[in-house]
Design an enzyme around this catalytic site. Structure first.
Site, PDB file in Angstrom:
ATOM      1  N   ASP A 140       3.244  -1.577  -0.256  1.00 34.87           N
ATOM      2  CA  ASP A 140       3.645  -2.918   0.167  1.00 34.87           C
ATOM      3  C   ASP A 140       2.520  -3.959   0.103  1.00 34.87           C
ATOM      4  O   ASP A 140       2.724  -5.112   0.493  1.00 34.87           O
ATOM      5  CB  ASP A 140       4.215  -2.865   1.594  1.00 34.87           C
ATOM      6  CG  ASP A 140       3.235  -2.269   2.588  1.00 34.87           C
ATOM      7  OD1 ASP A 140       2.285  -1.584   2.174  1.00 34.87           O
ATOM      8  OD2 ASP A 140       3.413  -2.493   3.796  1.00 34.87           O
ATOM      9  N   GLU A 223      -8.958   6.175   7.577  1.00 36.05           N
ATOM     10  CA  GLU A 223      -9.990   5.687   6.646  1.00 36.05           C
ATOM     11  C   GLU A 223     -11.364   6.187   7.082  1.00 36.05           C
ATOM     12  O   GLU A 223     -12.141   6.705   6.273  1.00 36.05           O
ATOM     13  CB  GLU A 223     -10.017   4.146   6.618  1.00 36.05           C
ATOM     14  CG  GLU A 223      -8.727   3.486   6.131  1.00 36.05           C
ATOM     15  CD  GLU A 223      -7.698   3.237   7.237  1.00 36.05           C
ATOM     16  OE1 GLU A 223      -7.896   3.767   8.365  1.00 36.05           O
ATOM     17  OE2 GLU A 223      -6.718   2.514   6.980  1.00 36.05           O
TER      18      GLU A 223
HETATM   19  C1  UGA Z   1      -1.840   0.066   7.822  1.00 39.19           C
HETATM   20  C2  UGA Z   1      -2.918   0.347   6.783  1.00 39.19           C
HETATM   21  O1  UGA Z   1      -3.013  -0.728   5.858  1.00 39.19           O
HETATM   22  C3  UGA Z   1      -2.561   1.598   6.015  1.00 39.19           C
HETATM   23  O2  UGA Z   1      -3.523   1.814   5.014  1.00 39.19           O
HETATM   24  C4  UGA Z   1      -2.504   2.731   6.999  1.00 39.19           C
HETATM   25  O3  UGA Z   1      -2.120   3.893   6.332  1.00 39.19           O
HETATM   26  C5  UGA Z   1      -1.447   2.406   8.043  1.00 39.19           C
HETATM   27  O4  UGA Z   1      -1.714   1.164   8.673  1.00 39.19           O
HETATM   28  C6  UGA Z   1      -1.432   3.467   9.121  1.00 39.19           C
HETATM   29  O5  UGA Z   1      -2.446   4.134   9.316  1.00 39.19           O
HETATM   30  O6  UGA Z   1      -0.462   3.612   9.804  1.00 39.19           O
HETATM   31  P1  UGA Z   1       0.692  -0.613   7.579  1.00 39.19           P
HETATM   32  O7  UGA Z   1       1.128  -1.754   6.731  1.00 39.19           O
HETATM   33  O8  UGA Z   1       0.632  -0.821   9.043  1.00 39.19           O
HETATM   34  O9  UGA Z   1      -0.700  -0.123   7.049  1.00 39.19           O
HETATM   35  O10 UGA Z   1       1.559   0.698   7.299  1.00 39.19           O
HETATM   36  P2  UGA Z   1       2.720   0.963   6.259  1.00 39.19           P
HETATM   37  O11 UGA Z   1       2.599   0.061   5.084  1.00 39.19           O
HETATM   38  O12 UGA Z   1       3.994   1.021   6.982  1.00 39.19           O
HETATM   39  O13 UGA Z   1       2.380   2.449   5.795  1.00 39.19           O
HETATM   40  C7  UGA Z   1       1.229   2.763   5.021  1.00 39.19           C
HETATM   41  C8  UGA Z   1       1.666   3.527   3.751  1.00 39.19           C
HETATM   42  O14 UGA Z   1       2.263   4.760   4.125  1.00 39.19           O
HETATM   43  C9  UGA Z   1       2.697   2.765   2.901  1.00 39.19           C
HETATM   44  O15 UGA Z   1       2.401   2.943   1.537  1.00 39.19           O
HETATM   45  C10 UGA Z   1       4.010   3.430   3.280  1.00 39.19           C
HETATM   46  O16 UGA Z   1       4.937   3.436   2.217  1.00 39.19           O
HETATM   47  C11 UGA Z   1       3.580   4.850   3.641  1.00 39.19           C
HETATM   48  N1  UGA Z   1       4.412   5.456   4.704  1.00 39.19           N
HETATM   49  C12 UGA Z   1       4.775   4.747   5.815  1.00 39.19           C
HETATM   50  C13 UGA Z   1       4.858   6.759   4.567  1.00 39.19           C
HETATM   51  O17 UGA Z   1       4.550   7.407   3.550  1.00 39.19           O
HETATM   52  N2  UGA Z   1       5.633   7.311   5.550  1.00 39.19           N
HETATM   53  C14 UGA Z   1       6.005   6.637   6.661  1.00 39.19           C
HETATM   54  O18 UGA Z   1       6.724   7.198   7.510  1.00 39.19           O
HETATM   55  C15 UGA Z   1       5.564   5.311   6.796  1.00 39.19           C
HETATM   56 MN    MN Z   2       1.612  -1.741   4.767  1.00 33.74          MN
END
Ligand code: UGA
Ligand code: MN
Length: 314
Positions: A140, A223
């Site tokens: 995203d 990270e």
């Molecule tokens: C923030 C950070 O930018 C991410 O690099 C970090 O992984 C994340 O927090 C975290 O540690 O939770 P954020 O935008 O809050 O990102 O999180 P998401 O974009 O919802 O998820 C991060 C990535 O993991 C996305 O590529 C999403 O597709 C993936 N994801 C999310 C999954 O694979 N499974 C899930 O249940 C939720």
């Molecule tokens: Mn995100």
């Protein structure tokens, strides 16, 4: 720090090493053969916004030569729709599935994207890749094309600011006289490397020296612990983006909504109209499902007026 090797099972759905693109940024593919490959790791998960996010991201990556896209889906089963989508883009990719272990699913916060990034790291290990650059690119975020030429130069670990992070609208290194000396981020919480996942890239030859490379299931600390597991030291960090003055990646977030629902008699989901095929496709993409009984009848209108389904569809 848990000094244990990764031990993930890697389940590949489909992959392609073929690059069917002829031109990238106005140059023929053959102009780029000398460049090290960028392994772009994208954790993703099934939800209404998944296919549009991946489509948008693919349309950025299509401009980038010598890139292998590792798409790691947070679910049990491979899905044909995704395989075809990825193949259609025409760039090299590996599609794998790697679900979050169920014990973490209901935790708040949950370790998002960790199981899938771990599987991608395992894949890199299995292939003994010691040449190229690793980058974690969530599905995203928004990526500037200049990011890719910057990270491709990474000797060990490079870092750069990420826009739209938390309270400051930014997170990234503080640089003095060309050296990283500290970090600007509104959430420190004891993190030695308080950076976003999108804020660094790693050279695989450097990473290969560390057999215990890991990304523990610890929300917020992924990270930091990953960078610790590869023995990062402040003086090794290469600042990028004109000494960390420019934003080459944005932490954009998409508003998430629950699945769409269309109430329509199943007898009309045939080829008398487009609706059968359209709603079938949307179901495969995880966007919309159809129901015969729940909610209000689907509105089908003509000349500004609702019409009975039977009148239009039978
Ligand atoms: C923030 C950070 O930018 C991410 O690099 C970090 O992984 C994340 O927090 C975290 O540690 O939770 P954020 O935008 O809050 O990102 O999180 P998401 O974009 O919802 O998820 C991060 C990535 O993991 C996305 O590529 C999403 O597709 C993936 N994801 C999310 C999954 O694979 N499974 C899930 O249940 C939720
Ligand atoms: Mn995100």
């Amino acid at each position: 720090m848990n000094f244990r090797p990764l031990n993930e099972t890697v389940h590949i759905c489909s992959e392609s090493y073929e690059d069917r693109r002829q031109f990238m940024q106005d140059k023929p593919q053959s102009d780029y053969v000398q460049l090290p490959v960028i392994y772009f790791v994208t954790p993703t998960y099934p939800r209404r916004e998944q296919i549009p996010e991946l489509t948008r991201l693919a349309h950025t990556l299509l401009h980038i030569p010598r890139l292998h896209w590792l798409v790691a889906d947070d679910q049990e089963k491979c899905n044909d729709y995704m395989d075809k989508l990825l193949y259609r883009f025409g760039m090299p990719f590996t599609h794998m599935v790697s679900p979050m272990p169920s014990k973490f699913r209901n935790e708040k916060p949950a370790p998002r994207g960790v199981a899938n990034r771990r599987a991608a790291l395992q894949w890199i290990r299995q292939h003994n890749l010691t040449n190229g650059i690793l980058y974690f690119g969530d599905d995203d975020n928004t990526y500037d094309l200049r990011l890719f030429s910057e990270i491709r130069k990474t000797q060990r670990v490079s870092m750069f600011p990420v826009g739209l992070i938390a309270d400051y609208g930014v997170s990234g290194p503080v640089v003095r006289k060309g050296k990283v000396v500290a970090f600007l981020d509104s959430w420190v919480a004891g993190r030695r490397w308080p950076v976003d996942m999108a804020g660094f890239a790693v050279n695989l030859e450097y990473m290969a020296q560390y057999p215990y490379v890991n990304m523990p299931y610890k929300p917020g600390y992924e990270e930091d612990l990953f960078l610790r597991s590869i023995g990062l030291q402040m003086n090794l960090i290469e600042p990028r983006g004109n000494n960390c003055t420019e934003i080459l990646v944005w932490h954009t977030q998409t508003k998430s909504k629950k699945l769409g629902m269309v109430r329509l008699e199943s007898k009309y989901l045939d080829d008398r109209s487009n609706l059968g095929a359209l709603l079938h496709n949307l179901k495969l993409m995880g966007v919309t499902s159809t129901t015969e009984s729940e909610g209000r009848n689907a509105l089908i209108s003509k000349n500004g007026r609702e019409n009975p389904h039977s009148k239009i569809l039978s």
